[in-house]
Enzyme design. Structure first.
Site, PDB file in Angstrom:
ATOM      1  N   LYS A  55       0.706  -1.041   0.130  1.00 19.62           N
ATOM      2  CA  LYS A  55      -0.113  -0.172  -0.453  1.00 19.62           C
ATOM      3  C   LYS A  55       0.905   1.359  -0.271  1.00 19.62           C
ATOM      4  O   LYS A  55       2.007   1.071   0.187  1.00 19.62           O
ATOM      5  CB  LYS A  55      -0.536   0.044   1.557  1.00 19.62           C
ATOM      6  CG  LYS A  55      -1.529  -0.808   0.936  1.00 19.62           C
ATOM      7  CD  LYS A  55      -2.783  -0.893   2.696  1.00 19.62           C
ATOM      8  CE  LYS A  55      -3.861  -1.815   2.450  1.00 19.62           C
ATOM      9  NZ  LYS A  55      -5.429  -2.446   1.702  1.00 19.62           N
ATOM     10  N   GLU A  81      -5.789  -9.981   0.929  1.00 18.19           N
ATOM     11  CA  GLU A  81      -5.668 -10.464   1.611  1.00 18.19           C
ATOM     12  C   GLU A  81      -7.013 -11.204   2.882  1.00 18.19           C
ATOM     13  O   GLU A  81      -6.760 -12.494   3.373  1.00 18.19           O
ATOM     14  CB  GLU A  81      -4.775 -10.592   2.746  1.00 18.19           C
ATOM     15  CG  GLU A  81      -4.288  -9.648   4.271  1.00 18.19           C
ATOM     16  CD  GLU A  81      -5.138  -8.208   3.776  1.00 18.19           C
ATOM     17  OE1 GLU A  81      -5.255  -7.857   2.404  1.00 18.19           O
ATOM     18  OE2 GLU A  81      -6.009  -7.657   4.528  1.00 18.19           O
ATOM     19  N   ARG A 129     -10.293 -11.897   1.989  1.00 18.64           N
ATOM     20  CA  ARG A 129     -10.909 -12.974   1.759  1.00 18.64           C
ATOM     21  C   ARG A 129     -10.170 -14.393   2.032  1.00 18.64           C
ATOM     22  O   ARG A 129     -11.080 -15.313   2.083  1.00 18.64           O
ATOM     23  CB  ARG A 129     -11.273 -12.358   0.382  1.00 18.64           C
ATOM     24  CG  ARG A 129     -10.458 -12.105  -0.771  1.00 18.64           C
ATOM     25  CD  ARG A 129     -10.358 -11.465  -1.870  1.00 18.64           C
ATOM     26  NE  ARG A 129     -11.045 -10.164  -1.162  1.00 18.64           N
ATOM     27  CZ  ARG A 129     -11.566  -9.189  -2.972  1.00 18.64           C
ATOM     28  NH1 ARG A 129     -11.347  -9.355  -3.590  1.00 18.64           N
ATOM     29  NH2 ARG A 129     -11.411  -8.132  -2.530  1.00 18.64           N
TER      30      ARG A 129
HETATM   31  N1  BES Z   1      -8.269  -3.813   4.814  1.00 16.58           N
HETATM   32  C1  BES Z   1      -7.949  -3.741   3.048  1.00 16.58           C
HETATM   33  C2  BES Z   1      -9.381  -2.762   2.700  1.00 16.58           C
HETATM   34  C3  BES Z   1      -9.516  -1.479   3.108  1.00 16.58           C
HETATM   35  C4  BES Z   1      -9.143  -0.874   2.723  1.00 16.58           C
HETATM   36  C5  BES Z   1     -10.208  -1.447   4.672  1.00 16.58           C
HETATM   37  C6  BES Z   1      -9.689   1.048   3.516  1.00 16.58           C
HETATM   38  C7  BES Z   1     -10.171   0.108   5.409  1.00 16.58           C
HETATM   39  C8  BES Z   1     -10.097   0.858   4.749  1.00 16.58           C
HETATM   40  C9  BES Z   1      -8.034  -4.566   2.666  1.00 16.58           C
HETATM   41  O1  BES Z   1      -7.068  -5.856   3.040  1.00 16.58           O
HETATM   42  C10 BES Z   1      -7.814  -4.539   1.324  1.00 16.58           C
HETATM   43  O2  BES Z   1      -6.336  -4.132   0.642  1.00 16.58           O
HETATM   44  N2  BES Z   1      -8.586  -4.005   0.105  1.00 16.58           N
HETATM   45  C11 BES Z   1      -7.770  -4.140  -1.022  1.00 16.58           C
HETATM   46  C12 BES Z   1      -9.176  -5.145  -2.059  1.00 16.58           C
HETATM   47  C13 BES Z   1      -8.224  -5.036  -3.428  1.00 16.58           C
HETATM   48  C14 BES Z   1      -6.739  -5.257  -3.327  1.00 16.58           C
HETATM   49  C15 BES Z   1      -8.972  -5.743  -5.226  1.00 16.58           C
HETATM   50  C16 BES Z   1      -8.765  -2.503  -1.450  1.00 16.58           C
HETATM   51  O3  BES Z   1     -10.096  -2.176  -0.666  1.00 16.58           O
HETATM   52  O4  BES Z   1      -8.087  -1.924  -2.243  1.00 16.58           O
HETATM   53 ZN    ZN Z   2      -6.532  -6.087   4.613  1.00 18.42          ZN
HETATM   54 MN    MN Z   3      -5.365  -5.544   1.842  1.00 18.75          MN
END
Ligand code: BES
Ligand code: ZN
Ligand code: MN
Length: 492
Positions: free
Chosen positions: A272, A344, A346
């Site tokens: 990220k 991750e 899921r």
């Molecule tokens: N934990 C994150 C989702 C999240 C994002 C929670 C912002 C709270 C605030 C999750 O693991 C994630 O990174 N999801 C990705 C999925 C994508 C790579 C398909 C996302 O939301 O960008």
């Molecule tokens: Zn996450």
């Molecule tokens: Mn994530």
């Protein structure tokens, strides 16, 4: 903070309390017990309302100096034109307690006219929520600068002792909220998968529940290649935690609550951006919700069998981390292509949902800070709700409404499934940006195939990056209330 109830017509004018909070609806009338308070204040209450200095709008506050004998300070607090008085009182309780804590008065009394049992419970939940704070990792200020923490709140009611029931259940729910919020607020170096496991052991020993904690080796033996591929980038031991509460008839099918417990989500190899990454310590709020709910459910003594499952690890980049393009085999036997290591949650939940089958659940509800897309779709106002069973979806939506944790259903049409078709595996873990919340839920649906199931995407609602008035920056306690209401709704 201790919460108590004073039943019977309150003598507001003579109340010996440093702060009296009077919650009033829009267009308030100074009548009943308020008349005596008005006399004590030399008519200031009636004048304030007549001049419309205070109109009772939602969240409106007005501070009156109070009296030397009787209430030393009076805070008028608006309930607005609330159609839902339960929700309004939960909110007012939180604002009252936060204001009381800010003022450093130490204790307060809360008056909102005649209350029903549900309203007394909501006021109690709100007051406790407003008094919650996380101070474990801050040095306390020197004694002379310290303000008194809010240690006691008394709810005043016009009538009978039957309301005691509401206050007691409010305290139980509030303890669940507080536990979840503390776990959420704790830094990731302290709130580890092992810490969540220890927390679960504590709940189990307090309430006589069975607890099971699995580590890497046990999960390998179960074939949990999906969960474990997330954990392969971290030296910390991943934990699958199971708490079994047996409040119902022996052998009756349990409700299974499942929580995503990523104690930190860096994204892994699909790392990220640095900006705001610290918020990803909150990626265990689903798990915190399960643990908080189990605590509350046990305190409430609900006559239902409930299993709480938590899948916990951290998502880290390293030489051993899973890579985009890798294919892993899940406990269900399905092969998963990893497109994005940041998807991750899921992967962890897929194996926990497969593990849940051993309980032959009546229903499974999982909560996860699963997708950023959910924050884009519904903001910080509603939890994303999706499932494989229309009746259970409605049941969970209604439970959320009762708890003051609104959810909104998103469609689970098969058309979206094309987005997660893989060239090399049975399914891929990311469908990219379009309908990101729905494709995440459709992914999970493949593993939740033997029972009614609902998924709560709490990415936008489990914590807040801005002060909400009722809640400061940090965890909100969601989805504890929804979980508790789902179970309570089945307790009959
Ligand atoms: N934990 C994150 C989702 C999240 C994002 C929670 C912002 C709270 C605030 C999750 O693991 C994630 O990174 N999801 C990705 C999925 C994508 C790579 C398909 C996302 O939301 O960008
Ligand atoms: Zn996450
Ligand atoms: Mn994530």
């Amino acid at each position: 903070m201790t919460l108590s109830l004073s039943a019977g017509r309150p003598e507001l004018g003579a109340l010996d309390v440093p702060l009296l909070v009077v919650a009033l609806p829009s267009g308030p009338a100074i009548e009943g017990p308020l008349t005596a308070l008005d006399s004590t204040l030399g008519g200031a209450l009636a004048r304030t309302v007549e001049r419309r200095d205070f109109r009772g709008a939602r969240d409106e506050t007005l501070h009156l100096a109070g009296a030397t004998s009787g209430p030393r300070r009076v805070l008028l607090l608006g309930l607005g034109k609330a159609a839902d008085r339960v929700a309004a009182l939960r909110r007012a309780g939180a604002i009252a307690a936060r204001q009381g804590a800010r003022m450093g008065v130490g204790e307060l009394a809360f008056y909102a006219g005649t209350l029903t049992v549900a309203e007394a419970e909501a006021a109690a939940v709100g007051l406790a929520a407003g008094a919650w704070e996380y101070t474990d990792t801050k040095t306390p200020p020197p004694a002379e600068e310290r303000r008194a923490p809010l240690t006691a709140a008394r709810i005043l009611a016009d009538d009978g002792t039957s309301l005691q029931r509401g206050v007691v259940s409010g305290i139980a729910i509030a303890e669940g909220h507080a536990l979840a919020r503390t776990l959420g607020m704790m830094p990731g170096n302290l709130c580890t998968p092992d810490f969540l496991a220890d927390t679960a052991r504590g709940i189990a020993s307090r309430h006589g529940m069975a607890v099971t904690v699995l580590g890497r080796a046990e999960m390998e033996a179960l074939g949990m290649g999906s969960f474990l591929c997330v954990a392969q980038g971290t030296p910390q031991e991943p934990r699958l935690i199971a708490l079994e509460y047996k409040g119902g008839a022996a052998g009756s099918a349990p409700v299974v609550l499942v929580g995503k417990g990523l104690c930190f989500d860096s994204g892994g190899i699909s790392i990220k951006p640095a900006q705001g990454m610290e918020w990803m310590k909150f990626d265990m709020c689903g798990a915190a919700g399960v643990l908080g709910a189990m605590e509350a459910i046990a305190r409430l003594g609900l006559k239902v069998n409930v299993v709480g499952l938590v899948g916990s690890t951290t998502n880290m980049p390293s030489g051993t981390a899973v890579k985009p393009g890798d294919v892993v085999k899940s406990m269900s036997g399905k092969f998963i292509e990893i497109i994005n290591t940041d998807a991750e949650g899921r992967l962890v939940l897929a194996d926990v949902l497969a593990y849940a089958k051993r309980y032959k659940p009546a229903a499974v509800v999982d909560a996860a800070t699963l997708t950023g897309a959910c924050v884009i779709a519904l903001g910080h106002t509603a939890t994303g709700v999706m499932g494989n069973d229309a009746a259970l979806v409605q049941e969970v939506l209604q439970a959320g409404t009762r708890a003051g944790e609104p959810g909104w259903e998103l469609p689970m049409w098969d058309d979206y499934k094309d987005l997660i078709k893989s060239d090399v595996a049975d399914i891929k873990n990311s469908g990219g940006r379009p309908a990101g919340t729905i494709t995440a839920a459709l992914f999970l649906k493949e593993f939740a195939d033997e029972y009614p199931w609902v998924q709560l995407d709490v990415a936008g609602t489990a914590y807040t990056e801005s002060d909400l008035g009722t809640v400061p920056r940090g965890p909100t306690g969601i989805p504890v209330g929804t979980f508790v209401e789902v179970v309570r709704g089945r307790a009959g």
